[in-house]
Enzyme design. Structure first.
Site, mmCIF file in Angstrom:
data_model
loop_
_atom_site.group_PDB
_atom_site.id
_atom_site.type_symbol
_atom_site.label_atom_id
_atom_site.label_comp_id
_atom_site.label_asym_id
_atom_site.label_seq_id
_atom_site.Cartn_x
_atom_site.Cartn_y
_atom_site.Cartn_z
ATOM 1 N N LYS A 170 1.806 -11.971 3.096
ATOM 2 C CA LYS A 170 2.867 -12.380 2.166
ATOM 3 C C LYS A 170 3.058 -13.888 2.352
ATOM 4 O O LYS A 170 4.180 -14.376 2.569
ATOM 5 C CB LYS A 170 4.151 -11.589 2.499
ATOM 6 C CG LYS A 170 5.295 -11.748 1.523
ATOM 7 C CD LYS A 170 5.154 -10.889 0.278
ATOM 8 C CE LYS A 170 6.291 -11.184 -0.690
ATOM 9 N NZ LYS A 170 6.131 -10.489 -1.989
ATOM 10 N N ASP A 203 2.770 -6.570 -1.447
ATOM 11 C CA ASP A 203 3.409 -5.740 -2.479
ATOM 12 C C ASP A 203 2.378 -5.311 -3.529
ATOM 13 O O ASP A 203 2.331 -4.154 -3.945
ATOM 14 C CB ASP A 203 4.611 -6.448 -3.121
ATOM 15 C CG ASP A 203 4.352 -7.909 -3.418
ATOM 16 O OD1 ASP A 203 3.375 -8.470 -2.897
ATOM 17 O OD2 ASP A 203 5.126 -8.514 -4.188
ATOM 18 N N ASP A 227 1.782 -0.973 9.446
ATOM 19 C CA ASP A 227 2.554 0.244 9.670
ATOM 20 C C ASP A 227 2.827 0.924 8.328
ATOM 21 O O ASP A 227 2.569 2.113 8.138
ATOM 22 C CB ASP A 227 3.867 -0.157 10.355
ATOM 23 C CG ASP A 227 4.700 1.037 10.759
ATOM 24 O OD1 ASP A 227 4.119 2.120 10.943
ATOM 25 O OD2 ASP A 227 5.933 0.889 10.888
#
Ligand code: ATP
Length: 331
Positions: A170, A203, A227
């Site tokens: 990100k 995302d 995760d």
């Protein structure tokens, strides 16, 4: 060759799937002297500790462990044992292969391996209460840990003949932290011109994996994104009963399924041992018993493909014992 491996059956369904796994490994012809160590909620009452010292001593002595789920009591101030073990033994790489089996799960062509950095990021445990109304959680990213996980992912890709590695990040928002992660991964990628390297923002990756999971191969990412993505990926192929995992460090490795103790079905003898058995197969690869590991994977594939002896979580009626015997027969 006789191997010595620490076996931590753990809580809930742990002992049931551990026993099944031991039988399957034995049937594959690998000789293992299992050093059985109890840990988890069921020993907390007796010893006052979730993980008694003898467990740590055994892991340090033998260096390889197969571990069932250990439940961390919620809201009691206990640190997650899983996070603690990964940090204590510097098990820097969490490797989770996620693969579809014929006719199980929503997709037929998922074949991903997720390499999740396992020691830093927001899991470093650095949370500062600035005032009663403000907390700063610190994200730690180092060049060294980022390079190390990238190295692990690219080495694996080349060894296993995989074509693509995708870094998930990100960095558009966390310009410094994720920027450093990407910089480190790119340095490693430069040494692997034979492998197609790409970068996807996390995302977008969630959407990509739900829509086109077949497009992805090896994924390398930070701790938190890894995760989340690995549970998402487990959902693509039929759930937690199927997905194995490995925690690899320089001196030591702990193999465990992604699932927890499944208290809702514990003690009924109906748990699916596939996830822990496939974790044991990863362990056999690590020990150099690649042929036996491959035979176990093939036997499980055959049993799942035939669909006659599926466990309850996969829509079948077989219990743990029947499933185990059918796998042993296939071996
Ligand atoms: P924990 O707190 O120990 O993580 P949990 O209940 O939050 O436990 P899981 O133990 O992973 O999470 O279980 C989630 C769901 O998946 C449960 O309904 C459980 O029965 C099911 N499940 C998990 N592992 C298996 C398995 N090996 N075989 C069959 N069902 C499973």
């Amino acid at each position: 060759m006789m191997y010595k491996v620490v076996l931590i059956p753990g809580d809930g369904i742990g002992p049931e799937v551990a026993e099944a796994t031991q039988r399957i490994v034995e049937a594959a012809g690998v000789k293992i002297d299992w050093i059985v160590e109890e840990a988890g909620a069921h020993v907390l009452e007796a010893t006052g500790k979730l993980v008694p010292q003898s467990v740590y001593d055994a892991i340090e002595r033998y260096g390889v462990a197969l571990k069932g789920p250990i439940t961390t009591p919620v809201g009691t101030g206990f640190k997650s044992i899983n996070v603690a073990l990964r940090q204590k033994y510097n098990l820097f790489a969490n490797v989770r292969p996620v693969k579809s089996y014929p006719g199980i799960g929503r997709y037929s062509d998922v074949d991903l391996v997720i390499f999740r950095e396992n020691t830093e990021d927001l899991y470093a445990g650095l949370e500062n209460r600035i005032s009663p109304d403000e907390v700063h959680g610190i994200k730690v990213i180092t060049r060294q840990a980022s390079q190390r996980i990238a190295q692990e992912a690219f080495t694996y890709a080349r060894q296993m003949g995989r074509k693509k590695v995708c870094a998930v990040h990100k960095a558009n928002i966390m310009k410094q932290a994720d920027g450093l992660f990407l910089e480190a991964v790119r340095e490693v990628a430069a040494d692997y011109q034979d492998i197609d390297y790409s970068e996807v923002i996390v995302d977008n990756m969630c959407m990509q994996l739900v829509m086109y999971p077949e497009k992805y191969d090896v994924i390398v990412t930070e701790n938190l994104y890894g995760d989340i993505l690995s549970d998402l990926a487990a959902g693509l192929v039929g759930g937690l009963g199927l997905v194995p995992g490995a925690n690899i460090g320089d001196d030591c490795a702990i193999f465990e399924a992604v699932h927890g103790s499944a208290p809702d079905i514990a003690g009924h003898g109906i748990a699916n041992p596939t996830a822990l058995t496939l974790s044991a197969a990863m362990m056999l690869d690590y020990l150099g018993e690649k042929e036996s590991a491959q035979r176990i994977r093939k036997a499980i594939w055959e049993v799942l493909e035939k669909k006659e002896s599926l466990t309850l979580d996969l829509g079948g009626a077989a219990n743990t014992q029947t499933f185990t015997e059918v796998v042993i027969h296939a071996l």
